[in-house]
Write a protein that holds these residues in place. Sequence first.
Motif, PDB file in Angstrom:
ATOM      1  N   ALA A 339     -30.235  22.830 -39.744  1.00 49.63           N
ATOM      2  CA  ALA A 339     -31.354  23.163 -38.857  1.00 49.63           C
ATOM      3  C   ALA A 339     -31.790  21.939 -38.059  1.00 49.63           C
ATOM      4  CB  ALA A 339     -32.520  23.721 -39.674  1.00 49.63           C
ATOM      5  N   VAL A 340     -31.839  20.772 -38.716  1.00 46.16           N
ATOM      6  CA  VAL A 340     -32.201  19.535 -38.015  1.00 46.16           C
ATOM      7  C   VAL A 340     -31.190  19.237 -36.914  1.00 46.16           C
ATOM      8  CG1 VAL A 340     -32.489  17.041 -38.254  1.00 46.16           C
ATOM      9  CG2 VAL A 340     -33.423  18.570 -39.987  1.00 46.16           C
ATOM     10  N   LEU A 341     -29.887  19.357 -37.233  1.00 44.64           N
ATOM     11  CA  LEU A 341     -28.855  19.114 -36.230  1.00 44.64           C
ATOM     12  C   LEU A 341     -28.954  20.105 -35.081  1.00 44.64           C
ATOM     13  CD1 LEU A 341     -25.671  18.364 -38.403  1.00 44.64           C
ATOM     14  CD2 LEU A 341     -27.115  16.739 -37.172  1.00 44.64           C
ATOM     15  N   SER A 342     -29.322  21.349 -35.379  1.00 41.48           N
ATOM     16  CA  SER A 342     -29.439  22.362 -34.338  1.00 41.48           C
ATOM     17  C   SER A 342     -30.577  22.030 -33.381  1.00 41.48           C
ATOM     18  CB  SER A 342     -29.668  23.745 -34.967  1.00 41.48           C
ATOM     19  OG  SER A 342     -29.536  24.774 -34.004  1.00 41.48           O
ATOM     20  N   VAL A 343     -31.722  21.615 -33.930  1.00 42.43           N
ATOM     21  CA  VAL A 343     -32.836  21.186 -33.081  1.00 42.43           C
ATOM     22  C   VAL A 343     -32.422  19.978 -32.245  1.00 42.43           C
ATOM     23  CG1 VAL A 343     -35.157  20.195 -33.090  1.00 42.43           C
ATOM     24  CG2 VAL A 343     -34.619  22.118 -34.595  1.00 42.43           C
ATOM     25  N   ASN A 344     -31.724  19.048 -32.880  1.00 39.79           N
ATOM     26  CA  ASN A 344     -31.287  17.845 -32.182  1.00 39.79           C
ATOM     27  C   ASN A 344     -30.353  18.194 -31.019  1.00 39.79           C
ATOM     28  OD1 ASN A 344     -31.196  14.777 -32.325  1.00 39.79           O
ATOM     29  ND2 ASN A 344     -29.030  15.271 -32.335  1.00 39.79           N
ATOM     30  N   LEU A 345     -29.423  19.123 -31.252  1.00 40.37           N
ATOM     31  CA  LEU A 345     -28.496  19.541 -30.205  1.00 40.37           C
ATOM     32  C   LEU A 345     -29.237  20.218 -29.056  1.00 40.37           C
ATOM     33  CD1 LEU A 345     -25.589  19.880 -29.204  1.00 40.37           C
ATOM     34  CD2 LEU A 345     -25.458  22.016 -30.516  1.00 40.37           C
ATOM     35  N   GLY A 346     -30.212  21.074 -29.403  1.00 42.08           N
ATOM     36  CA  GLY A 346     -30.990  21.733 -28.368  1.00 42.08           C
ATOM     37  C   GLY A 346     -31.778  20.752 -27.527  1.00 42.08           C
ATOM     38  N   LEU A 347     -32.451  19.797 -28.186  1.00 42.71           N
ATOM     39  CA  LEU A 347     -33.239  18.799 -27.457  1.00 42.71           C
ATOM     40  C   LEU A 347     -32.355  17.894 -26.614  1.00 42.71           C
ATOM     41  CD1 LEU A 347     -35.983  17.620 -29.980  1.00 42.71           C
ATOM     42  CD2 LEU A 347     -36.315  18.834 -27.832  1.00 42.71           C
ATOM     43  N   PHE A 348     -31.231  17.456 -27.182  1.00 47.47           N
ATOM     44  CA  PHE A 348     -30.341  16.561 -26.455  1.00 47.47           C
ATOM     45  C   PHE A 348     -29.849  17.214 -25.167  1.00 47.47           C
ATOM     46  CE2 PHE A 348     -26.063  14.835 -25.607  1.00 47.47           C
ATOM     47  CZ  PHE A 348     -26.392  13.493 -25.433  1.00 47.47           C
ATOM     48  N   ASN A 349     -29.505  18.494 -25.250  1.00 46.88           N
ATOM     49  CA  ASN A 349     -29.007  19.193 -24.071  1.00 46.88           C
ATOM     50  C   ASN A 349     -30.088  19.440 -23.031  1.00 46.88           C
ATOM     51  OD1 ASN A 349     -26.038  20.322 -23.916  1.00 46.88           O
ATOM     52  ND2 ASN A 349     -26.585  20.220 -26.087  1.00 46.88           N
ATOM     53  N   LEU A 350     -31.350  19.394 -23.438  1.00 43.62           N
ATOM     54  CA  LEU A 350     -32.440  19.588 -22.488  1.00 43.62           C
ATOM     55  C   LEU A 350     -32.875  18.295 -21.803  1.00 43.62           C
ATOM     56  CD1 LEU A 350     -34.751  22.208 -24.267  1.00 43.62           C
ATOM     57  CD2 LEU A 350     -33.358  22.531 -22.209  1.00 43.62           C
ATOM     58  N   LEU A 351     -32.305  17.155 -22.229  1.00 46.42           N
ATOM     59  CA  LEU A 351     -32.645  15.903 -21.556  1.00 46.42           C
ATOM     60  C   LEU A 351     -32.236  15.987 -20.087  1.00 46.42           C
ATOM     61  CD1 LEU A 351     -31.507  13.246 -24.199  1.00 46.42           C
ATOM     62  CD2 LEU A 351     -33.830  13.995 -23.688  1.00 46.42           C
ATOM     63  N   PRO A 352     -33.091  15.507 -19.175  1.00 43.55           N
ATOM     64  CA  PRO A 352     -32.800  15.627 -17.733  1.00 43.55           C
ATOM     65  C   PRO A 352     -31.744  14.627 -17.276  1.00 43.55           C
ATOM     66  CG  PRO A 352     -34.845  14.426 -18.051  1.00 43.55           C
ATOM     67  CD  PRO A 352     -34.410  14.883 -19.427  1.00 43.55           C
TER      68      PRO A 352
END
Length: 409
Positions: A339-352
């Motif tokens: 779950a932590v990795l999933s949040v991390n992947l989601g946030l990383f991909n949202l970086l501008p």
Amino acid sequence: MIVVFGVLVFVHELGHFLLARRAGILCREFALGMGPRIFSVKRGETEYTLRLLPIGGLVRMAGEDPEMDVLKPHMEVGLELGEHDRVKRILVNEPRSTSSRVVYGTLISFDLEKQLTILLEQEGESRTYHVDPQAMLVNNGQEAQIAPLNRQFRGKTVSQRFWAIFAGPAANFLLAFVLLTGAAMAYGIPSNEPIIGEVVAGGPAAQAGLRTGDRVLSINGSPVSTWEQVAVTINQSPGKQLNLVVSRNGEELKIPVTPVTEDNVGKIKMTQVIEYSFVESIKYGGMATYDFTMMILTGLGKLVTGGVGLNELSGPAGILQMTGHFATKGFEVLIRWTAVLSVNLGLFNLLPLPALDGGRLVFLGIEALRGRPVDPNKEGLVHFVGFAFLMLLIVVVTWNDIQRLFFQN
């Protein structure tokens, strides 16, 4: 590692895929992994592919298709006609057919996006053929479905393109919520009530006479109302005697206990009560997802401000090591780590940043403000530079991982 990353990437790409399909975009390929193909199967309009390197995935949407650039004026082509003499297959570099439904000529012009027409020169005369919206372009035995503008990513509204891109990271946040909620339902939620759950045999708590079900009322005369207060006080008192007042069967008991020192904090070897509740599990899933998100955002903020250096970052090798470590702790811990990795992947991909989903959303925002899209060539160049930067960053963090794994004790 492959299973965990496979799930994360699959869910991310599935978010893109479902929203793109909902918008009517032709999705040519849904791939897990990068590099050479090792397996593929076509269902409907989409080819589902498994690639060799388990380091990512993609949903290839119509509109950026090098295989569609083979048609050039003055080249010889064949047209296989279907119902109402509409073109159903465009043949390029194919053996000449003897079928009466296949006509040949020299390509004068074509429009496979709006008018769906092909103009051929045949025996000194020009003739226009109308093309079926689902016609196939066949080149050297390879087939690719044409994509009219209304089936391409760039042919959709800003809103439709926004959701098709945003759906990938959003799916990762949803996955984290589902995993954390499921873990709470399966393994329970630690209660914040100051009630003792399990008492480890032979530990300081057991030796002092504390029992499962005891409610802690006060420690050293200070009233407590939450388990957090109990844990903090014990952790901050290694080697110091604590006088606990507990309620047991309606009777108040004063029990002294001395925490032992472990990892520089006090421990008395007891746990809090675990609760099982459907509603509370959902609340826990939402709050834990939020907490992990804020924790990662705080780390990213420190990276920008200099509080965290590049030498402290981990890449795929480091994540592999940590995933293996957490897997040895049990399935519950592995679920929470996923779950932590999933949040991390989601946030990383949202970086501008260019080449990431967040970078593409920035260009969509610019398009919405100025009323017209940025030049595709310029946007492509920016994404290329961004991709090169990301590859360099991966090299740096991978070197960090190698140093930690092989050159540090």
